[in-house]
Scaffold this motif. Sequence first.
Motif, short mmCIF file in Angstrom:
data_model
loop_
_atom_site.label_atom_id
_atom_site.label_comp_id
_atom_site.label_asym_id
_atom_site.label_seq_id
_atom_site.Cartn_x
_atom_site.Cartn_y
_atom_site.Cartn_z
N LEU A 182 0.88 -1.34 -0.11
CA LEU A 182 0.03 -0.05 -0.09
C LEU A 182 0.85 1.15 0.10
O LEU A 182 0.33 2.26 -0.75
N VAL A 183 1.99 1.24 0.75
CA VAL A 183 2.83 2.49 0.85
C VAL A 183 3.35 2.65 -0.85
O VAL A 183 3.21 3.87 -0.95
N PRO A 184 4.11 1.73 -1.57
CA PRO A 184 4.40 2.08 -2.54
C PRO A 184 3.27 2.29 -3.67
O PRO A 184 3.33 3.29 -4.47
N TYR A 185 2.17 1.87 -3.37
CA TYR A 185 0.82 2.06 -4.20
C TYR A 185 0.56 3.85 -4.14
O TYR A 185 0.57 4.33 -5.11
N VAL A 186 0.62 4.15 -2.82
CA VAL A 186 0.37 5.58 -2.70
C VAL A 186 1.19 6.51 -3.25
O VAL A 186 1.06 7.35 -3.97
N ILE A 187 2.55 6.18 -3.00
CA ILE A 187 3.67 6.93 -3.67
C ILE A 187 3.61 6.93 -4.96
O ILE A 187 3.78 7.97 -5.71
N PHE A 188 3.62 5.64 -5.73
CA PHE A 188 3.59 5.79 -7.04
C PHE A 188 2.10 6.32 -7.91
O PHE A 188 2.20 7.00 -8.87
N GLN A 189 1.20 6.28 -7.10
CA GLN A 189 -0.13 6.92 -7.75
C GLN A 189 0.13 8.31 -7.61
O GLN A 189 -0.03 9.10 -8.57
N VAL A 190 0.75 8.87 -6.76
CA VAL A 190 0.96 10.25 -6.44
C VAL A 190 2.09 10.68 -7.68
O VAL A 190 1.92 11.59 -8.54
N VAL A 191 3.11 9.85 -7.84
CA VAL A 191 4.08 10.18 -8.86
C VAL A 191 3.88 10.10 -10.22
O VAL A 191 4.03 10.97 -11.00
N TYR A 192 2.93 8.79 -10.57
CA TYR A 192 2.39 8.79 -11.69
C TYR A 192 1.40 9.87 -12.23
O TYR A 192 1.41 10.34 -13.42
N THR A 193 0.48 10.22 -11.26
CA THR A 193 -0.48 11.40 -11.56
C THR A 193 0.31 12.88 -11.85
O THR A 193 -0.12 13.41 -12.87
N GLY A 194 1.46 12.97 -11.38
CA GLY A 194 2.25 14.20 -11.63
C GLY A 194 2.79 14.06 -12.97
O GLY A 194 3.01 14.95 -13.70
#
Length: 341
Positions: free
Chosen positions: A76-88
């Motif tokens: 879940l932590v990598p998911y949140v991180i990469f969700q934000v990174v991919y969105t940007g």
Amino acid sequence: MIDVRDAYFDNARVLLIFLVVFGHVMQPYTGDSAALNTLYMWLYTFHMPAFILIAGFFAKGSGNMSYIKNLIKKLLVPYVIFQVVYTGYYFLLGKSGWESGLFHPQWSLWFLFSLFSWHILLILFKKWPPILGMLIAVQVGLIVGYFGDIGQAFSLSRTFVFFPFFLMGYWVTKEHLMKLKQTPVKVASIVIMVLVAVGIALAPDFNSGWLLASKSYDILGEPTFGGVGRLLIYITSALMTASVLAWVPRRSFSFTKVGVYTLYVYLLHGFLIQFLRVKDIEVSIFDSALDVLVFTGVAALIVYVLSTKPIRLITEPLIEGRVSGWKKLKAAQTTNIKKAS
């Protein structure tokens, strides 16, 4: 105790992550070639089900609180991180739909969210007899397609639809998988793979959404008998998964070690794929065989580069939440300095 560095499983991971990348590289060009479209959908009958089955095989841990906390850290932590990174990243690329929100997984990130959910579901399902659990999991996977509200949000549709493969992987033993290596089974697997390819080629209007498992039956154009269609997909995917795993080699190769780093490839390859798609790089479709070789080379290069040590050192804090690679590098440098002095 499972040998997590068994060459067979690492080879399977390498093959499947390559096919994931290969399919994503090829996808924009499938509309221009019937042969490429057939190959694309043929791959999708098994590459994610097989990947999920392997993940389930290694989900033998308990379901206590420390186990769940570890899952949160790893998934879940990598998911949140990469969700934000991919969105940007999508915003910078000017890609439409970049503002999807935290609970609508960006592209391939659905797998992390679903993988966490499968582990949680497993806490309940592993208490039941295997056959009963599988029947319930399949039934749920068939039923959810009738609900239009169950889609990509929270990765719910894919979570329920693909869960039977994760549960199957949990109950499968290595002895079961090695039985697939028997000559009669391998011969039958070739027949199955050819028949499925021919079937797809003869049904050019087949909607690939059936294989992606993220849409309702209504959207797929079969609101009444969609469950029958998904059941056929389940059977096809199970047979194809077994057929492909039958041919995975058991001995170690130079590329086998890449199987350790498939999560890096999975999470990072989207940056390259989406860049290529947004830039709309033209590939003239003249000869499908030659095109396949080009796509194969590009996919292999992406897998190799993203699994190299420099990339892992840079991205390890984001993906694994640790800096062990940097510590090992620093320790090695310290040792070399001491030896030199």
